[in-house]
Design a protein around this motif. Structure first.
Motif, short mmCIF file in Angstrom:
data_model
loop_
_atom_site.label_atom_id
_atom_site.label_comp_id
_atom_site.label_asym_id
_atom_site.label_seq_id
_atom_site.Cartn_x
_atom_site.Cartn_y
_atom_site.Cartn_z
N GLY A 1 39.64 41.53 30.89
CA GLY A 1 39.58 41.78 32.27
C GLY A 1 38.66 42.80 32.78
O GLY A 1 38.02 42.80 33.59
N ASP A 2 38.94 43.89 31.94
CA ASP A 2 38.10 45.38 32.35
C ASP A 2 36.70 44.87 31.84
O ASP A 2 35.79 45.62 32.72
N GLU A 3 36.48 44.08 30.63
CA GLU A 3 35.27 43.89 30.11
C GLU A 3 34.29 42.94 31.37
O GLU A 3 33.36 43.03 31.62
N LEU A 4 35.26 41.87 31.67
CA LEU A 4 34.62 40.97 32.64
C LEU A 4 34.09 41.74 33.95
O LEU A 4 33.22 41.43 34.45
N ALA A 5 34.93 42.54 34.44
CA ALA A 5 34.77 43.15 35.64
C ALA A 5 33.48 44.21 35.64
O ALA A 5 32.66 44.27 36.37
N ARG A 6 33.32 44.60 34.50
CA ARG A 6 32.16 45.66 34.19
C ARG A 6 30.82 44.63 34.09
O ARG A 6 29.94 45.32 34.45
N LEU A 7 31.13 43.53 33.58
CA LEU A 7 29.96 42.73 33.64
C LEU A 7 29.56 41.79 34.90
O LEU A 7 28.65 40.99 34.89
N GLY A 8 30.38 42.10 35.96
CA GLY A 8 30.09 41.39 37.32
C GLY A 8 31.04 40.29 37.52
O GLY A 8 30.56 39.55 38.73
N VAL A 9 32.10 40.06 36.80
CA VAL A 9 32.92 39.09 37.32
C VAL A 9 33.99 39.73 38.22
O VAL A 9 34.61 40.70 37.89
N THR A 10 34.07 39.26 39.32
CA THR A 10 34.72 40.12 40.60
C THR A 10 36.13 39.28 41.02
O THR A 10 37.03 39.87 41.47
N VAL A 11 36.68 37.88 40.53
CA VAL A 11 37.83 37.61 40.68
C VAL A 11 38.44 37.04 39.24
O VAL A 11 37.83 35.98 38.90
N VAL A 12 39.65 37.94 38.75
CA VAL A 12 40.03 37.30 37.36
C VAL A 12 41.59 37.20 37.63
O VAL A 12 42.21 38.31 38.18
N ASP A 13 42.08 36.13 37.22
CA ASP A 13 43.54 35.89 37.29
C ASP A 13 44.19 36.08 35.66
O ASP A 13 43.10 35.94 34.68
#
Length: 229
Positions: free
Chosen positions: A85-97
């Motif tokens: 999730g941290d990596e996804l957020a860093r790469l621009g994903v804004t909504v993660v469950d």
């Protein structure tokens, strides 16, 4: 010393004495819960650092390749302490469950933040050997790193992820290379493609650890990338 042996040696130095040997030996949901309850406290500070674990980065990069941003819901299956999730957020994903079998791992994931907001919108305890408590067609993306490995889960568990994915959902599922053929992941996914459940199926071979030994499939993952129909 091979990369796998080095990773095991480093991980075994944790205060709990837990490492890859223990993780790879577990069988069944209850054993997984017990292992990860003990491992949660030192998973990132010791195992991730000492073994030079990069799997989470690889899966997130493959998922986000070619995207400027992704503002639709993404499910992190087997989220653990939240490093994907941290990596996804860093790469621009804004909504993660996130879903995981371990409440202790989920508690760690719940502390993750990015740009002063929580990394995960929702965290759910879930066992992928059965039905998960998420609605049909809830997600526009599915990612997973470290869940489909060493017999913990076979390819049939992917069915639950397909159930919660919307038509058109983008997926990147990491599968340990040493068990990809042994457990029938390739055949299962090809059948899904032939049956019209997924399309645009391809694979990317990525290292699980920094400096992975090219001759050791246990140190590599095949990341299955596809679109849900």
């Amino acid at each position: 010393m091979t990369r796998q042996t080095a990773a095991q040696s480093a991980a075994s130095k944790s205060s709990d004495g837990l490492g890859l040997d223990e993780a790879y030996a577990v069988e069944g949901p209850d054993a997984n819960r017990e292992l990860y309850a003990s491992w949660a406290a030192t998973y990132e500070s010791e195992f991730i650092v000492d073994s030079r674990y990069v799997y989470h980065q690889q899966v997130a990069e493959v998922f986000c390749a070619g995207m400027a941003a992704f503002d639709r819901p993404v499910l992190d299956a087997g989220c653990g302490t939240g490093i994907v999730g941290d990596e996804l957020a860093r790469l621009g994903v804004t909504v993660v469950d996130g879903i995981d079998i371990s409440t202790e791992m989920l508690a760690k994931a719940g502390t993750k933040t990015h740009d002063s907001r929580r990394t995960y919108r929702q965290l759910v305890e879930a066992d992928l050997t059965g039905r998960i408590d998420l609605a049909d067609e809830s997600y526009d993306g599915i990612v997973s790193a470290g869940t489909f490995t060493h017999g913990h889960l076979g390819p049939d568990s992917i069915s639950e992820l397909l159930r919660v994915a919307r038509p058109g959902a983008h997926c990147a599922l990491g599968i340990n290379s040493a068990h990809f053929d042994e457990l029938g992941f390739g055949d299962w996914l090809e059948q899904c493609r032939a049956d019209g459940h997924i399309t645009e199926l391809r694979y990317e071979l990525r290292p699980i650890y920094g400096g992975a030994d090219e001759a050791d499939p246990d140190q590599w993952a095949r990341i299955a990338v596809f679109t849900v129909r």
